[in-house]
Design a protein around this motif. Structure first.
Motif, PDB file in Angstrom:
ATOM      1  N   VAL A  50      38.872  30.191  34.459  1.00 10.28           N
ATOM      2  CA  VAL A  50      40.108  30.687  35.074  1.00 10.28           C
ATOM      3  C   VAL A  50      40.234  32.187  34.860  1.00 10.28           C
ATOM      4  CG1 VAL A  50      42.628  30.554  34.991  1.00 10.28           C
ATOM      5  CG2 VAL A  50      41.270  28.472  34.820  1.00 10.28           C
ATOM      6  N   PHE A  51      39.943  32.639  33.647  1.00 10.71           N
ATOM      7  CA  PHE A  51      40.014  34.068  33.339  1.00 10.71           C
ATOM      8  C   PHE A  51      39.023  34.858  34.192  1.00 10.71           C
ATOM      9  CE2 PHE A  51      38.883  37.739  30.626  1.00 10.71           C
ATOM     10  CZ  PHE A  51      40.129  38.338  30.588  1.00 10.71           C
ATOM     11  N   LEU A  52      37.820  34.341  34.349  1.00 11.99           N
ATOM     12  CA  LEU A  52      36.812  35.013  35.170  1.00 11.99           C
ATOM     13  C   LEU A  52      37.232  35.034  36.636  1.00 11.99           C
ATOM     14  CD1 LEU A  52      34.031  36.332  35.193  1.00 11.99           C
ATOM     15  CD2 LEU A  52      33.057  34.067  35.542  1.00 11.99           C
ATOM     16  N   SER A  53      37.814  33.955  37.119  1.00 14.34           N
ATOM     17  CA  SER A  53      38.291  33.903  38.504  1.00 14.34           C
ATOM     18  C   SER A  53      39.397  34.919  38.748  1.00 14.34           C
ATOM     19  CB  SER A  53      38.807  32.507  38.830  1.00 14.34           C
ATOM     20  OG  SER A  53      37.785  31.561  38.710  1.00 14.34           O
ATOM     21  N   ILE A  54      40.294  35.046  37.790  1.00 13.96           N
ATOM     22  CA  ILE A  54      41.389  36.012  37.928  1.00 13.96           C
ATOM     23  C   ILE A  54      40.853  37.436  37.952  1.00 13.96           C
ATOM     24  CG2 ILE A  54      43.410  36.963  36.739  1.00 13.96           C
ATOM     25  CD1 ILE A  54      44.049  34.066  35.895  1.00 13.96           C
ATOM     26  N   ILE A  55      39.862  37.736  37.136  1.00 16.40           N
ATOM     27  CA  ILE A  55      39.265  39.069  37.133  1.00 16.40           C
ATOM     28  C   ILE A  55      38.619  39.367  38.480  1.00 16.40           C
ATOM     29  CG2 ILE A  55      37.401  40.461  36.153  1.00 16.40           C
ATOM     30  CD1 ILE A  55      38.108  39.308  33.444  1.00 16.40           C
ATOM     31  N   ILE A  56      37.933  38.390  39.049  1.00 10.25           N
ATOM     32  CA  ILE A  56      37.303  38.586  40.358  1.00 10.25           C
ATOM     33  C   ILE A  56      38.360  38.803  41.434  1.00 10.25           C
ATOM     34  CG2 ILE A  56      35.937  37.438  42.146  1.00 10.25           C
ATOM     35  CD1 ILE A  56      34.349  36.131  39.833  1.00 10.25           C
ATOM     36  N   ILE A  57      39.422  38.011  41.401  1.00  9.48           N
ATOM     37  CA  ILE A  57      40.497  38.167  42.382  1.00  9.48           C
ATOM     38  C   ILE A  57      41.156  39.538  42.251  1.00  9.48           C
ATOM     39  CG2 ILE A  57      42.788  37.325  43.050  1.00  9.48           C
ATOM     40  CD1 ILE A  57      41.737  34.498  42.361  1.00  9.48           C
ATOM     41  N   TYR A  58      41.421  39.974  41.009  1.00  8.54           N
ATOM     42  CA  TYR A  58      41.972  41.320  40.791  1.00  8.54           C
ATOM     43  C   TYR A  58      41.036  42.385  41.351  1.00  8.54           C
ATOM     44  CZ  TYR A  58      46.106  40.659  37.871  1.00  8.54           C
ATOM     45  OH  TYR A  58      47.357  40.366  37.412  1.00  8.54           O
ATOM     46  N   GLY A  59      39.752  42.229  41.123  1.00  9.21           N
ATOM     47  CA  GLY A  59      38.783  43.204  41.634  1.00  9.21           C
ATOM     48  C   GLY A  59      38.817  43.306  43.149  1.00  9.21           C
ATOM     49  N   VAL A  60      38.867  42.174  43.815  1.00  7.17           N
ATOM     50  CA  VAL A  60      38.923  42.175  45.279  1.00  7.17           C
ATOM     51  C   VAL A  60      40.232  42.787  45.765  1.00  7.17           C
ATOM     52  CG1 VAL A  60      39.043  40.674  47.309  1.00  7.17           C
ATOM     53  CG2 VAL A  60      37.337  40.239  45.545  1.00  7.17           C
ATOM     54  N   LEU A  61      41.336  42.457  45.109  1.00 11.19           N
ATOM     55  CA  LEU A  61      42.629  43.012  45.526  1.00 11.19           C
ATOM     56  C   LEU A  61      42.706  44.518  45.297  1.00 11.19           C
ATOM     57  CD1 LEU A  61      45.040  40.194  44.323  1.00 11.19           C
ATOM     58  CD2 LEU A  61      44.493  40.808  46.685  1.00 11.19           C
ATOM     59  N   LEU A  97      49.939  46.873  51.443  1.00 10.37           N
ATOM     60  CA  LEU A  97      51.149  46.249  50.932  1.00 10.37           C
ATOM     61  C   LEU A  97      50.884  44.809  50.486  1.00 10.37           C
ATOM     62  CD1 LEU A  97      54.206  46.553  50.456  1.00 10.37           C
ATOM     63  CD2 LEU A  97      54.533  45.654  52.769  1.00 10.37           C
ATOM     64  N   LYS A  98      50.120  44.064  51.274  1.00  8.19           N
ATOM     65  CA  LYS A  98      49.783  42.685  50.905  1.00  8.19           C
ATOM     66  C   LYS A  98      48.966  42.648  49.618  1.00  8.19           C
ATOM     67  CE  LYS A  98      49.794  40.672  55.513  1.00  8.19           C
ATOM     68  NZ  LYS A  98      48.948  40.094  56.575  1.00  8.19           N
ATOM     69  N   ALA A  99      48.030  43.573  49.469  1.00  8.02           N
ATOM     70  CA  ALA A  99      47.223  43.609  48.254  1.00  8.02           C
ATOM     71  C   ALA A  99      48.093  43.941  47.040  1.00  8.02           C
ATOM     72  CB  ALA A  99      46.099  44.627  48.399  1.00  8.02           C
ATOM     73  N   LEU A 100      48.991  44.908  47.179  1.00  6.78           N
ATOM     74  CA  LEU A 100      49.865  45.296  46.075  1.00  6.78           C
ATOM     75  C   LEU A 100      50.809  44.156  45.686  1.00  6.78           C
ATOM     76  CD1 LEU A 100      50.687  47.608  44.199  1.00  6.78           C
ATOM     77  CD2 LEU A 100      52.349  48.282  45.939  1.00  6.78           C
ATOM     78  N   ILE A 101      51.390  43.500  46.664  1.00  5.50           N
ATOM     79  CA  ILE A 101      52.286  42.370  46.376  1.00  5.50           C
ATOM     80  C   ILE A 101      51.514  41.251  45.696  1.00  5.50           C
ATOM     81  CG2 ILE A 101      53.648  40.541  47.461  1.00  5.50           C
ATOM     82  CD1 ILE A 101      54.605  42.674  49.469  1.00  5.50           C
ATOM     83  N   SER A 102      50.304  40.990  46.144  1.00  2.00           N
ATOM     84  CA  SER A 102      49.482  39.941  45.527  1.00  2.00           C
ATOM     85  C   SER A 102      49.160  40.258  44.081  1.00  2.00           C
ATOM     86  CB  SER A 102      48.187  39.749  46.312  1.00  2.00           C
ATOM     87  OG  SER A 102      48.460  39.342  47.623  1.00  2.00           O
ATOM     88  N   ILE A 103      48.844  41.520  43.804  1.00  2.00           N
ATOM     89  CA  ILE A 103      48.561  41.929  42.419  1.00  2.00           C
ATOM     90  C   ILE A 103      49.793  41.710  41.543  1.00  2.00           C
ATOM     91  CG2 ILE A 103      48.094  43.937  40.950  1.00  2.00           C
ATOM     92  CD1 ILE A 103      46.261  44.954  43.212  1.00  2.00           C
ATOM     93  N   ILE A 104      50.957  42.103  42.035  1.00  2.00           N
ATOM     94  CA  ILE A 104      52.191  41.956  41.263  1.00  2.00           C
ATOM     95  C   ILE A 104      52.523  40.481  41.037  1.00  2.00           C
ATOM     96  CG2 ILE A 104      54.691  42.338  41.334  1.00  2.00           C
ATOM     97  CD1 ILE A 104      54.047  45.002  42.793  1.00  2.00           C
ATOM     98  N   VAL A 105      52.412  39.662  42.071  1.00  2.00           N
ATOM     99  CA  VAL A 105      52.742  38.239  41.944  1.00  2.00           C
ATOM    100  C   VAL A 105      51.781  37.541  40.988  1.00  2.00           C
ATOM    101  CG1 VAL A 105      52.783  36.048  43.208  1.00  2.00           C
ATOM    102  CG2 VAL A 105      53.920  38.052  44.155  1.00  2.00           C
ATOM    103  N   ILE A 106      50.502  37.816  41.097  1.00  2.00           N
ATOM    104  CA  ILE A 106      49.530  37.188  40.195  1.00  2.00           C
ATOM    105  C   ILE A 106      49.790  37.615  38.753  1.00  2.00           C
ATOM    106  CG2 ILE A 106      47.084  37.118  39.560  1.00  2.00           C
ATOM    107  CD1 ILE A 106      46.462  37.177  42.549  1.00  2.00           C
ATOM    108  N   THR A 107      50.117  38.884  38.553  1.00  2.00           N
ATOM    109  CA  THR A 107      50.429  39.359  37.208  1.00  2.00           C
ATOM    110  C   THR A 107      51.660  38.645  36.647  1.00  2.00           C
ATOM    111  OG1 THR A 107      49.495  41.519  37.749  1.00  2.00           O
ATOM    112  CG2 THR A 107      50.932  41.401  35.821  1.00  2.00           C
TER     113      THR A 107
END
Length: 71
Positions: free
Chosen positions: A4-15, A50-60
């Motif tokens: 899960v931690f590795l998946s989140i890091i990958i998702i953050y990287g893409v965002l 904007l979508k990328a920024l909102i996604s980063i904030i929501v995931i955080t």
């Protein structure tokens, strides 16, 4: 948990990549469909950032809530 931690890091990287290079992320894998470089409008670029920024904030926020509920 490590997966899960590795998946989140990958998702953050893409965002983060999508936020800083929205044109590249929008055209990733689609450049071969066009003979010339397509022109993206400013509103499409702004919307993608904007979508990328909102996604980063929501995931955080989800991660923070999850951590606080565990302890």
């Amino acid at each position: 948990m490590v997966g899960v931690f590795l998946s989140i890091i990958i998702i953050y990287g893409v965002l983060i990549w999508t936020y800083f290079y929205p044109e590249e992320s929008l055209l990733w894998g689609k450049r071969g469909m066009f003979k010339e470089e397509p022109q993206l409008t400013e509103s499409v670029i702004r919307n993608t950032k904007l979508k990328a920024l909102i996604s980063i904030i929501v995931i955080t926020l989800i991660i923070i809530i999850f951590i606080f509920t565990q302890f």
